[in-house]
Write a protein that holds these residues in place. Structure first.
Motif, short mmCIF file in Angstrom:
data_model
loop_
_atom_site.label_atom_id
_atom_site.label_comp_id
_atom_site.label_asym_id
_atom_site.label_seq_id
_atom_site.Cartn_x
_atom_site.Cartn_y
_atom_site.Cartn_z
N LEU A 108 0.83 -1.21 0.00
CA LEU A 108 0.00 0.00 0.00
C LEU A 108 0.86 1.26 0.00
O LEU A 108 0.51 2.26 -0.63
N GLU A 109 1.98 1.21 0.68
CA GLU A 109 2.90 2.36 0.67
C GLU A 109 3.43 2.60 -0.75
O GLU A 109 3.52 3.74 -1.21
N CYS A 117 -1.78 8.74 -4.10
CA CYS A 117 -2.95 8.68 -3.21
C CYS A 117 -2.45 8.44 -1.79
O CYS A 117 -2.05 7.33 -1.45
N ASN A 118 -2.42 9.50 -0.99
CA ASN A 118 -1.81 9.38 0.34
C ASN A 118 -2.80 8.98 1.44
O ASN A 118 -2.49 9.12 2.63
N THR A 119 -3.97 8.49 1.05
CA THR A 119 -4.97 8.10 2.06
C THR A 119 -5.12 6.59 2.18
O THR A 119 -6.05 6.11 2.81
N LEU A 120 -4.22 5.82 1.57
CA LEU A 120 -4.30 4.36 1.66
C LEU A 120 -3.82 3.89 3.03
O LEU A 120 -2.81 4.40 3.55
N SER A 121 -4.52 2.93 3.60
CA SER A 121 -4.08 2.42 4.90
C SER A 121 -4.52 0.97 5.07
O SER A 121 -5.58 0.56 4.58
N ILE A 122 -3.72 0.21 5.78
CA ILE A 122 -4.03 -1.18 6.05
C ILE A 122 -5.29 -1.28 6.91
O ILE A 122 -6.11 -2.18 6.75
N LYS A 123 -5.49 -0.31 7.80
CA LYS A 123 -6.68 -0.30 8.66
C LYS A 123 -7.94 -0.20 7.82
O LYS A 123 -8.92 -0.93 8.05
N GLU A 124 -7.93 0.69 6.83
CA GLU A 124 -9.09 0.84 5.95
C GLU A 124 -9.36 -0.43 5.15
O GLU A 124 -10.51 -0.83 4.96
#
Length: 217
Positions: A108-109, A117-124
């Motif tokens: 994702l990083e 796209c700087n809003t990617l996260s494993i939590k999401e």
């Protein structure tokens, strides 16, 4: 006896819930079944209940990531526990789960930098998994693809993207922590009362056919 001992459900990279796998197996006349999800036994309560309801015999199994640098092997190992004892490999499977989460985080990083796209996260992505299936299973490549699409990133069809240079860069195996060695895993499985089986052996040896030849002393 008609058996099918290598199946994946939604708990890893399959497309069906455990109950559906059991239903299809019964319809096809399967007499002995195993669920061998990648690095997890989480689907087994549902799988066992479905098998018992359908009076279908089953054996506990799992497919585990494995390395053996001495022969250039980096693939998986099937482990079956017909007499029980699978609880002994719980710490191993937890290490695999943590390694998988690490790989997705790194992917994702890399995707965030590539697609700006700087809003990617494993939590999401985990929250999306819970919305879609009710649990967090294996966050496979395809599931991550669906997450990126949900985030509004324009991507080609998955069958096209998965063979692209950019996707291979995102999912470089350098993302992954070192796996337990094949030798260590075989010893652990055997000591726990299970037996190991190497999957996809023809594919592996097709890359190096000499491995299938018996060496003379």
């Amino acid at each position: 006896m008609i058996a099918n001992l290598h199946n994946h459900s939604l708990y890893s990279d399959g497309v069906e819930p455990p109950e559906k796998i059991v239903e299809m197996a019964g319809h096809d006349g399967i007499e002995l079944l195993s669920l061998t999800d990648h690095n997890t036994l989480e689907g087994y309560p549902r799988f066992e209940a479905a098998c018992e309801a359908c009076h279908l015999s089953y054996v506990t199994g799992v497919e585990i990531d494995a390395d053996e640098p001495s022969i250039g092997y980096r693939s998986e190992l099937l482990a079956y526990f017909p007499q029980g004892g699978e609880e002994a490999i719980a710490p191993l499977l937890e290490r695999k789960r943590q390694a998988a989460l690490h790989s997705v985080t790194v992917a994702l990083e890399r995707a965030a930098a590539l697609y700006h796209c700087n809003t990617l996260s494993i939590k999401e992505e985990m929250e999306m998994a819970i919305r879609e299936t009710g649990f967090v299973g294996m966050l496979s490549h395809k599931f991550t693809y669906l997450y990126l699409k949900e985030k509004g990133i324009s991507l080609p069809a998955y069958t096209i993207l998965q063979n692209s240079t950019e996707w291979k860069e995102i999912w470089s195996r350098n993302n992954e922590p070192t796996h337990d060695s094949l030798t260590e895993m075989i010893s652990l499985i055997a000591a726990s009362g299970g037996f190991p089986v190497m999957p996809h052996f023809g594919f592996f040896c097709a890359l190096n056919p000499t491995l299938m030849l018996e060496k003379e002393d």
